[in-house]
Each structure stands twice: as C-alpha cells, then as structure tokens.
Design a protein around this motif. Structure first.
Motif, PDB file in Angstrom:
ATOM      1  N   ARG A   9       0.833  -1.212   0.000  1.00 49.60           N
ATOM      2  CA  ARG A   9       0.000   0.000   0.000  1.00 49.60           C
ATOM      3  C   ARG A   9       0.861   1.253   0.000  1.00 49.60           C
ATOM      4  NH1 ARG A   9      -2.119   3.650  -1.163  1.00 49.60           N
ATOM      5  NH2 ARG A   9      -3.955   4.680  -0.374  1.00 49.60           N
ATOM      6  N   ILE A  10       1.917   1.249   0.797  1.00 50.86           N
ATOM      7  CA  ILE A  10       2.827   2.401   0.855  1.00 50.86           C
ATOM      8  C   ILE A  10       3.523   2.595  -0.483  1.00 50.86           C
ATOM      9  CG2 ILE A  10       4.984   3.232   1.894  1.00 50.86           C
ATOM     10  CD1 ILE A  10       3.904   2.016   4.567  1.00 50.86           C
ATOM     11  N   ARG A  11       3.947   1.517  -1.106  1.00 54.96           N
ATOM     12  CA  ARG A  11       4.617   1.640  -2.414  1.00 54.96           C
ATOM     13  C   ARG A  11       3.652   2.197  -3.459  1.00 54.96           C
ATOM     14  NH1 ARG A  11       8.110  -2.637  -6.024  1.00 54.96           N
ATOM     15  NH2 ARG A  11       8.800  -1.050  -7.495  1.00 54.96           N
ATOM     16  N   LEU A  12       2.414   1.739  -3.442  1.00 44.99           N
ATOM     17  CA  LEU A  12       1.405   2.255  -4.379  1.00 44.99           C
ATOM     18  C   LEU A  12       1.134   3.738  -4.125  1.00 44.99           C
ATOM     19  CD1 LEU A  12      -0.962  -0.810  -4.340  1.00 44.99           C
ATOM     20  CD2 LEU A  12       0.171   0.094  -6.389  1.00 44.99           C
ATOM     21  N   ARG A  13       1.171   4.151  -2.885  1.00 41.63           N
ATOM     22  CA  ARG A  13       0.956   5.564  -2.538  1.00 41.63           C
ATOM     23  C   ARG A  13       2.121   6.438  -2.974  1.00 41.63           C
ATOM     24  NH1 ARG A  13       1.675   6.547   3.439  1.00 41.63           N
ATOM     25  NH2 ARG A  13       3.806   6.661   2.675  1.00 41.63           N
ATOM     26  N   ASP A  14       3.347   5.885  -2.888  1.00 40.03           N
ATOM     27  CA  ASP A  14       4.547   6.702  -3.069  1.00 40.03           C
ATOM     28  C   ASP A  14       5.241   6.566  -4.415  1.00 40.03           C
ATOM     29  OD1 ASP A  14       4.109   7.549  -0.480  1.00 40.03           O
ATOM     30  OD2 ASP A  14       5.620   6.231   0.395  1.00 40.03           O
ATOM     31  N   ALA A 102     -12.274  18.650 -23.139  1.00 35.83           N
ATOM     32  CA  ALA A 102     -12.471  18.619 -21.682  1.00 35.83           C
ATOM     33  C   ALA A 102     -13.251  17.370 -21.290  1.00 35.83           C
ATOM     34  CB  ALA A 102     -13.199  19.880 -21.216  1.00 35.83           C
ATOM     35  N   SER A 103     -14.289  17.064 -22.037  1.00 32.08           N
ATOM     36  CA  SER A 103     -15.093  15.881 -21.764  1.00 32.08           C
ATOM     37  C   SER A 103     -14.260  14.605 -21.892  1.00 32.08           C
ATOM     38  CB  SER A 103     -16.289  15.832 -22.716  1.00 32.08           C
ATOM     39  OG  SER A 103     -17.036  14.669 -22.492  1.00 32.08           O
ATOM     40  N   GLY A 104     -13.446  14.526 -22.925  1.00 31.80           N
ATOM     41  CA  GLY A 104     -12.596  13.358 -23.130  1.00 31.80           C
ATOM     42  C   GLY A 104     -11.583  13.189 -22.005  1.00 31.80           C
ATOM     43  N   LEU A 105     -10.975  14.293 -21.566  1.00 35.44           N
ATOM     44  CA  LEU A 105     -10.008  14.223 -20.475  1.00 35.44           C
ATOM     45  C   LEU A 105     -10.685  13.833 -19.162  1.00 35.44           C
ATOM     46  CD1 LEU A 105      -7.802  17.294 -21.403  1.00 35.44           C
ATOM     47  CD2 LEU A 105      -7.110  14.888 -21.467  1.00 35.44           C
ATOM     48  N   PHE A 106     -11.904  14.354 -18.945  1.00 28.05           N
ATOM     49  CA  PHE A 106     -12.624  13.975 -17.731  1.00 28.05           C
ATOM     50  C   PHE A 106     -12.989  12.491 -17.766  1.00 28.05           C
ATOM     51  CE2 PHE A 106     -16.355  13.224 -15.148  1.00 28.05           C
ATOM     52  CZ  PHE A 106     -15.892  13.665 -13.920  1.00 28.05           C
ATOM     53  N   GLN A 107     -13.451  12.011 -18.913  1.00 29.62           N
ATOM     54  CA  GLN A 107     -13.806  10.595 -19.021  1.00 29.62           C
ATOM     55  C   GLN A 107     -12.599   9.695 -18.771  1.00 29.62           C
ATOM     56  OE1 GLN A 107     -16.830   9.270 -19.051  1.00 29.62           O
ATOM     57  NE2 GLN A 107     -17.479  11.389 -18.848  1.00 29.62           N
ATOM     58  N   GLN A 108     -11.438  10.141 -19.227  1.00 31.49           N
ATOM     59  CA  GLN A 108     -10.212   9.378 -18.984  1.00 31.49           C
ATOM     60  C   GLN A 108      -9.924   9.303 -17.482  1.00 31.49           C
ATOM     61  OE1 GLN A 108      -6.630  11.183 -20.582  1.00 31.49           O
ATOM     62  NE2 GLN A 108      -5.816   9.163 -21.063  1.00 31.49           N
ATOM     63  N   ALA A 109     -10.039  10.433 -16.796  1.00 31.52           N
ATOM     64  CA  ALA A 109      -9.809  10.452 -15.352  1.00 31.52           C
ATOM     65  C   ALA A 109     -10.858   9.616 -14.620  1.00 31.52           C
ATOM     66  CB  ALA A 109      -9.823  11.889 -14.839  1.00 31.52           C
ATOM     67  N   LYS A 110     -12.104   9.738 -15.024  1.00 29.16           N
ATOM     68  CA  LYS A 110     -13.189   8.987 -14.372  1.00 29.16           C
ATOM     69  C   LYS A 110     -13.018   7.485 -14.597  1.00 29.16           C
ATOM     70  CE  LYS A 110     -17.455   8.892 -12.479  1.00 29.16           C
ATOM     71  NZ  LYS A 110     -17.625   7.513 -12.129  1.00 29.16           N
ATOM     72  N   ARG A 111     -12.654   7.095 -15.810  1.00 31.93           N
ATOM     73  CA  ARG A 111     -12.398   5.678 -16.100  1.00 31.93           C
ATOM     74  C   ARG A 111     -11.255   5.163 -15.227  1.00 31.93           C
ATOM     75  NH1 ARG A 111     -10.557   6.063 -20.964  1.00 31.93           N
ATOM     76  NH2 ARG A 111     -12.612   6.255 -21.897  1.00 31.93           N
ATOM     77  N   GLY A 112     -10.203   5.974 -15.108  1.00 30.82           N
ATOM     78  CA  GLY A 112      -9.091   5.592 -14.253  1.00 30.82           C
ATOM     79  C   GLY A 112      -9.531   5.402 -12.812  1.00 30.82           C
ATOM     80  N   TYR A 113     -10.321   6.346 -12.305  1.00 33.41           N
ATOM     81  CA  TYR A 113     -10.831   6.232 -10.933  1.00 33.41           C
ATOM     82  C   TYR A 113     -11.726   5.002 -10.794  1.00 33.41           C
ATOM     83  CZ  TYR A 113     -13.670   6.761  -6.838  1.00 33.41           C
ATOM     84  OH  TYR A 113     -14.315   6.496  -5.657  1.00 33.41           O
ATOM     85  N   ASP A 114     -12.659   4.833 -11.707  1.00 32.89           N
ATOM     86  CA  ASP A 114     -13.624   3.728 -11.615  1.00 32.89           C
ATOM     87  C   ASP A 114     -12.946   2.367 -11.563  1.00 32.89           C
ATOM     88  OD1 ASP A 114     -15.775   5.484 -11.632  1.00 32.89           O
ATOM     89  OD2 ASP A 114     -16.232   5.180 -13.763  1.00 32.89           O
ATOM     90  N   ASN A 115     -11.780   2.257 -12.173  1.00 32.92           N
ATOM     91  CA  ASN A 115     -11.097   0.965 -12.253  1.00 32.92           C
ATOM     92  C   ASN A 115      -9.962   0.795 -11.250  1.00 32.92           C
ATOM     93  OD1 ASN A 115     -12.311  -0.622 -14.630  1.00 32.92           O
ATOM     94  ND2 ASN A 115     -12.179   1.479 -15.358  1.00 32.92           N
ATOM     95  N   LEU A 116      -9.831   1.738 -10.323  1.00 34.85           N
ATOM     96  CA  LEU A 116      -8.834   1.570  -9.266  1.00 34.85           C
ATOM     97  C   LEU A 116      -9.227   0.412  -8.357  1.00 34.85           C
ATOM     98  CD1 LEU A 116      -8.190   5.249  -8.050  1.00 34.85           C
ATOM     99  CD2 LEU A 116      -6.614   3.796  -9.346  1.00 34.85           C
ATOM    100  N   PRO A 117      -8.248  -0.308  -7.814  1.00 38.09           N
ATOM    101  CA  PRO A 117      -8.573  -1.312  -6.803  1.00 38.09           C
ATOM    102  C   PRO A 117      -9.224  -0.635  -5.591  1.00 38.09           C
ATOM    103  CG  PRO A 117      -6.299  -1.526  -7.542  1.00 38.09           C
ATOM    104  CD  PRO A 117      -6.823  -0.251  -8.125  1.00 38.09           C
ATOM    105  N   ALA A 118     -10.117  -1.336  -4.922  1.00 42.05           N
ATOM    106  CA  ALA A 118     -10.887  -0.769  -3.812  1.00 42.05           C
ATOM    107  C   ALA A 118      -9.997  -0.134  -2.747  1.00 42.05           C
ATOM    108  CB  ALA A 118     -11.774  -1.843  -3.199  1.00 42.05           C
ATOM    109  N   ILE A 119      -8.863  -0.728  -2.450  1.00 41.39           N
ATOM    110  CA  ILE A 119      -7.994  -0.215  -1.390  1.00 41.39           C
ATOM    111  C   ILE A 119      -7.402   1.158  -1.737  1.00 41.39           C
ATOM    112  CG2 ILE A 119      -5.882  -1.357  -2.173  1.00 41.39           C
ATOM    113  CD1 ILE A 119      -5.330  -1.882   0.861  1.00 41.39           C
ATOM    114  N   LEU A 120      -7.381   1.507  -3.025  1.00 33.25           N
ATOM    115  CA  LEU A 120      -6.809   2.782  -3.484  1.00 33.25           C
ATOM    116  C   LEU A 120      -7.870   3.800  -3.871  1.00 33.25           C
ATOM    117  CD1 LEU A 120      -4.011   1.380  -5.806  1.00 33.25           C
ATOM    118  CD2 LEU A 120      -3.778   2.216  -3.458  1.00 33.25           C
TER     119      LEU A 120
END
Length: 171
Positions: A9-14, A102-120
């Motif tokens: 977890r620390i390595r993923l954070r840092d 702007a919409s495309g960049l937001f969708q990229q960020a949202k997709r990235g967030y949506d697919n993060l592992p639960a712990i992150l």
C-alpha cells in the motif's frame, strides 16, 4: 493489514510508476479491453522531469511541445489522479481548449478512478460531468474549458494540466 500488504500500500501511494502499472487502467488505441498504464519512452522522459522537480522541492512546471499521440496527456491525467486520490487536500485542475476535449479528459480520469482497486479508491462525495470530489480526503479533480470566466476563483489548485494552450481562446 499484514506487514506485506502495508508495504504494498505504501509503495502504491509513493511510487507513481508502480501505481500506474498495477492500478491505473487505460483504453488502448486498438481493442476494447482496458490495460495497465505501462509508460512509453516519451512518458518516461516527462515523468523524470516531474520527479526531478518534485524531489528538489521545486514547483513542477513543464511546457511540453510534442507530436500527437505520444501519451503525455494520459500520463499527466494519471499522475494528477494519483496525487489527488493518494493524499489529503490535493486539488487538481485540467483546462482544455474546447468542450469535447475537456469531456474526453474527464472521461479518462473517471475511467481511471472507476477501475482503481478498492484499497486505493477514496469515496466520491460529488461527481458530475466535470468534477470528482473526494470528501474524506478534502481532494478534488476538476476539468473545464479555458477561457471561461472565474475559473479557479476561490480555489487553490495544487496541480494544473493546461492542455492544447495554443488553441485556447484569446482573452
């Protein structure tokens, strides 16, 4: 949490590069299946410049003149999401030259967030077409179009991705 899980977890954070390859998913140019973000040479070069400035305690400032489709916006979007979701009171802004970008960049960020592992994945307090707010962290990522009135007024952004500046509307 075991000591090994805590160390992971620390390595993923840092460690951004480690986080990107294990936690951040992108949509490849060909195919429909999400894949991990494994940095290419252009992305590695930009990340090295970011890290040199960050480790020196300097404000991070890059002006990137590049060819198209080298993945640098993807890198910056991922890096901003990493910093915003893995620390407290981190606010990020993305300014694009037009609404579609702007919409495309937001969708990229949202997709990235949506697919993060639960712990992150911090919980979202607010999500709309241009903003993700992580209440427990007091962090947020906002995407908007350059040239609007009052952009950023009353807010303190730690990170800003100014995309396609040459195409921004004149003041």
């Amino acid at each position: 949490m075991t000591p090994a899980e805590r160390a992971e977890r620390i390595r993923l954070r840092d460690d951004f590069k480690y986080w990107a390859a294990r936690a951040y998913k992108i949509l490849p140019k060909e195919g429909d299946d999400l894949i991990p973000l494994v940095l290419n040479a252009a992305q590695e070069h930009a990340l090295a410049a970011i890290e040199r400035q960050r480790l020196a305690g300097k404000p991070i400032r890059l002006i990137i003149l590049k060819g198209r489709q080298q993945g640098l916006s993807t890198l910056i979007e991922a890096w901003q999401l990493w910093r915003t979701t893995q620390g407290r009171a981190k606010k990020s802004l993305v300014l694009a030259h037009e609404a579609d970008s702007a919409s495309g960049l937001f969708q990229q960020a949202k997709r990235g967030y949506d697919n993060l592992p639960a712990i992150l994945k911090p919980s979202i307090e607010r999500s709309n077409k241009k903003e993700l707010t992580f209440g427990v962290l007091d962090s947020a990522l906002e995407v908007t179009t350059a040239g609007g009135r009052g952009i950023g007024r009353g807010k303190t952004f730690r990170y800003c991705h100014a995309s396609e500046v040459a195409f921004w509307p004149p003041n």
